[in-house]
Design a protein around this motif. Structure first.
Motif, PDB file in Angstrom:
ATOM      1  N   LEU A 285       0.801  -1.220   0.000  1.00 11.46           N
ATOM      2  CA  LEU A 285       0.000   0.000   0.000  1.00 11.46           C
ATOM      3  C   LEU A 285       0.836   1.274   0.000  1.00 11.46           C
ATOM      4  O   LEU A 285       0.571   2.193  -0.773  1.00 11.46           O
ATOM      5  N   ALA A 286       1.844   1.343   0.854  1.00 10.47           N
ATOM      6  CA  ALA A 286       2.662   2.552   0.912  1.00 10.47           C
ATOM      7  C   ALA A 286       3.398   2.776  -0.409  1.00 10.47           C
ATOM      8  O   ALA A 286       3.537   3.918  -0.877  1.00 10.47           O
ATOM      9  N   ILE A 321       8.190   3.281   4.290  1.00  9.88           N
ATOM     10  CA  ILE A 321       7.427   2.345   5.122  1.00  9.88           C
ATOM     11  C   ILE A 321       8.336   1.363   5.863  1.00  9.88           C
ATOM     12  O   ILE A 321       7.901   0.724   6.837  1.00  9.88           O
ATOM     13  N   THR A 322       9.587   1.249   5.467  1.00  9.23           N
ATOM     14  CA  THR A 322      10.476   0.251   6.057  1.00  9.23           C
ATOM     15  C   THR A 322      10.570   0.323   7.583  1.00  9.23           C
ATOM     16  O   THR A 322      10.403  -0.687   8.261  1.00  9.23           O
ATOM     17  N   PRO A 330      -2.694  -0.337   7.920  1.00  7.88           N
ATOM     18  CA  PRO A 330      -2.725  -0.144   6.464  1.00  7.88           C
ATOM     19  C   PRO A 330      -3.082   1.271   6.033  1.00  7.88           C
ATOM     20  O   PRO A 330      -2.489   1.803   5.092  1.00  7.88           O
ATOM     21  N   MET A 331      -4.040   1.907   6.708  1.00  6.32           N
ATOM     22  CA  MET A 331      -4.402   3.271   6.321  1.00  6.32           C
ATOM     23  C   MET A 331      -3.263   4.240   6.645  1.00  6.32           C
ATOM     24  O   MET A 331      -3.013   5.197   5.907  1.00  6.32           O
ATOM     25  N   GLY A 332      -2.578   3.992   7.747  1.00 12.17           N
ATOM     26  CA  GLY A 332      -1.412   4.809   8.071  1.00 12.17           C
ATOM     27  C   GLY A 332      -0.326   4.672   7.024  1.00 12.17           C
ATOM     28  O   GLY A 332       0.348   5.645   6.668  1.00 12.17           O
ATOM     29  N   SER A 333      -0.153   3.464   6.504  1.00 17.40           N
ATOM     30  CA  SER A 333       0.881   3.249   5.482  1.00 17.40           C
ATOM     31  C   SER A 333       0.533   3.988   4.194  1.00 17.40           C
ATOM     32  O   SER A 333       1.427   4.499   3.511  1.00 17.40           O
ATOM     33  N   ILE A 334      -0.742   4.058   3.862  1.00 14.33           N
ATOM     34  CA  ILE A 334      -1.153   4.797   2.661  1.00 14.33           C
ATOM     35  C   ILE A 334      -0.836   6.283   2.828  1.00 14.33           C
ATOM     36  O   ILE A 334      -0.299   6.931   1.911  1.00 14.33           O
ATOM     37  N   VAL A 335      -1.156   6.834   3.994  1.00 16.28           N
ATOM     38  CA  VAL A 335      -0.867   8.250   4.247  1.00 16.28           C
ATOM     39  C   VAL A 335       0.633   8.511   4.167  1.00 16.28           C
ATOM     40  O   VAL A 335       1.075   9.500   3.560  1.00 16.28           O
ATOM     41  N   SER A 384      -2.259   3.284  18.470  1.00 15.01           N
ATOM     42  CA  SER A 384      -3.414   2.400  18.261  1.00 15.01           C
ATOM     43  C   SER A 384      -4.639   3.184  17.817  1.00 15.01           C
ATOM     44  O   SER A 384      -5.491   2.670  17.090  1.00 15.01           O
ATOM     45  N   SER A 385      -4.741   4.454  18.213  1.00  9.01           N
ATOM     46  CA  SER A 385      -5.876   5.287  17.797  1.00  9.01           C
ATOM     47  C   SER A 385      -5.852   5.569  16.302  1.00  9.01           C
ATOM     48  O   SER A 385      -6.874   5.935  15.715  1.00  9.01           O
ATOM     49  N   LEU A 386      -4.661   5.368  15.687  1.00  6.54           N
ATOM     50  CA  LEU A 386      -4.523   5.556  14.235  1.00  6.54           C
ATOM     51  C   LEU A 386      -4.375   4.221  13.514  1.00  6.54           C
ATOM     52  O   LEU A 386      -3.969   4.173  12.357  1.00  6.54           O
ATOM     53  N   GLY A 387      -4.712   3.146  14.205  1.00 10.13           N
ATOM     54  CA  GLY A 387      -4.679   1.820  13.600  1.00 10.13           C
ATOM     55  C   GLY A 387      -3.360   1.098  13.721  1.00 10.13           C
ATOM     56  O   GLY A 387      -3.180   0.042  13.126  1.00 10.13           O
ATOM     57  N   GLY A 388      -2.424   1.651  14.505  1.00  9.11           N
ATOM     58  CA  GLY A 388      -1.106   1.053  14.624  1.00  9.11           C
ATOM     59  C   GLY A 388      -0.982   0.061  15.766  1.00  9.11           C
ATOM     60  O   GLY A 388      -1.957  -0.237  16.468  1.00  9.11           O
ATOM     61  N   VAL A 389       0.230  -0.458  15.932  1.00 11.56           N
ATOM     62  CA  VAL A 389       0.552  -1.397  17.011  1.00 11.56           C
ATOM     63  C   VAL A 389       1.549  -0.689  17.920  1.00 11.56           C
ATOM     64  O   VAL A 389       2.757  -0.775  17.726  1.00 11.56           O
TER      65      VAL A 389
END
Length: 454
Positions: A285-286, A321-322, A330-335, A384-389
């Protein structure tokens, strides 16, 4: 005798009853002890390292994918970007660097990076891979053989050193490339790998780098920028066109880089698990987002979207993204990819002009700018609020500060080591080929061969 028998019978009966009572009292006690011991036994069994065939297979595959990134991926990507008379020289540099660094990794690199607990370097206990057998499991990844972990990490070391040569291609001596590679690998790559992944300075500080934003990309990019200054500009740079000779090969190389990068990022999960899956989809995605955003920005700026722009944008997305691949959603990676495209486009155009550097293959503009962006945004999008770990005890402002410090440490450490290494090369073997050799091309003058038959 007749009176004695009843007495004996009564005694035996009393003994039997007493034994039964004792057994009934002891049974709960034994059960309680067994019940208390069960969790400890289970924990011990769980903690005992066990080989996983699935994890081992995935890590072997990832290792091969990273090799594909280097030879032929990176070699063709850089080779297409230089002029035809220097194509073979770039292929030779990448190929021989890979061969040399993987050997040195086994001799002393792995031990100094992962063999101890120092602040900047590890230890000497695993020199020449001492103490490792086919049955030894990795202390870092407890479900795979240590030989597999050594092999996987050797490819990271090799590609990091090979990335640097794109910055000063077409004018450097082959002997200088090799001597520099050995010096820089020893005094920059190894300590950076230990500081981030081996439990050293930056790991203790809490820096997040999933697959090499600092260790690989920023580390290599600043060394390449220093090299472009110290080796000097190509003859005719800024006065005449020095176009890539084969964008076809560059596109093939970029595609191989993208394929190989799945081993680079998803393999850094260390197992065939959900985090590997997260890193895998983020790598798709990124990269796609960055390729699109680069050519859109290019079309708006120049009026046309180029193939080189699409390929460069894809690499920019991969770089960005590395460090975040297993931490962001996934949405964070797109941004992150959407930001990386235009920013790295500026890195290879506006920033390059500001720096006045002849960075032949735009190593700093893509790997430096993209690596810095990815390292810092990892501290944002891992929330986590942005979908991360997010890591335990996560605080975004603090994590971004930690990420920023890791970037600064990498830039300073690698830059200083590179400057010293190039200075050593200059006074020993010399840095640059003669003007005559440069005009004729390094393929013939350095290697006595030609990439193409005239």
């Amino acid at each position: 005798m007749k009176k004695t028998l009843p007495a004996l019978s009564l005694g035996l009966g009393l003994l039997t009853a007493a034994a039964g009572a004792l057994a009934q009292e002891a049974a709960p006690a034994v059960a309680a002890v067994a019940e208390a011991a069960a969790p400890a036994a289970a924990a011990a069994a769980e903690a005992a390292p066990t080989l996983s065939a699935g994890d081992t297979a995935w890590m072997l595959t990832s290792t091969m994918l990273v090799i594909l990134m280097i030879i032929p991926g990176l070699a063709l990507f850089y080779g297409g970007l230089v002029r035809s008379k220097n194509m073979l020289s770039v292929l030779a540099q990448v190929f021989v660097i890979f061969s040399t660094i993987t050997v040195l990794w086994a001799v002393y690199g792995f031990s100094l990076a992962f063999g101890g607990e120092g602040t900047f370097f590890g230890g000497f206990d695993k020199l020449f891979l001492a103490g490792i057998t086919p049955d030894t499991l990795s202390s870092a990844l407890k479900t795979i053989p240590e030989y597999v972990f050594v092999a996987f990490q050797s490819t990271f070391a090799a590609i990091t050193v090979a990335l640097i040569v794109g910055a000063f291609a077409e004018r450097i001596k082959f002997a200088a490339v090799m001597l520099f590679s050995i010096l820089w690998f020893t005094f920059s790559y190894i300590p950076m790998a230990h500081m981030v992944w081996g439990g050293g300075l930056l790991a203790a500080d809490g820096a997040l780098d999933f697959a090499g934003g600092t260790v690989v990309h920023i580390n290599a990019a600043i060394a390449g920028l220093v090299g472009s200054y110290m080796v000097g500009k190509r003859i005719g740079f800024g006065r005449e066109a020095l176009p890539p000779h084969s964008l076809t090969l560059t596109m093939v190389g970029a595609s191989l880089l993208w394929v190989g990068w799945f081993g680079f990022n998803a393999g850094s999960a260390g197992a065939a698990n959900g985090i590997a899956g997260l890193a895998f989809i983020n790598t798709i995605l990124a990269t796609g987002a960055a390729a699109v955003s680069w050519i859109v920005a290019e079309a708006l700026h120049k009026g046309k979207a180029s193939m080189l722009g699409a390929a460069s944008g894809a690499v920019a997305g991969l770089v960005t993204i590395t460090p975040a691949a297993g931490f962001v959603g996934p949405m964070g990676s797109i941004v992150m990819g959407l930001i990386a495209g235009p920013l790295c486009l500026w890195g290879v155009s506006g920033l390059k002009r500001m720096l006045k550097a002849d960075d032949t293959c735009d190593v700093f503009g893509v790997h430096g700018v993209g690596g810095i962006l990815g390292a810092i945004l990892t501290g944002v999008f891992c929330a986590s609020s942005l979908g991360g770990v997010e890591p335990e005890g996560f605080n975004m402002a603090h994590q971004v500060w930690v990420q920023f410090k890791s970037v600064v440490v990498t830039l300073v450490w690698s830059g200083v080591v590179a400057a010293i290494a190039f200075a050593i090369c200059k006074v020993t073997v010399g840095l640059r080929v003669s003007e005559e050799a440069e005009r004729e091309g390094l393929d013939i003058t350095s290697h006595g061969e030609s990439a193409y038959q005239r």
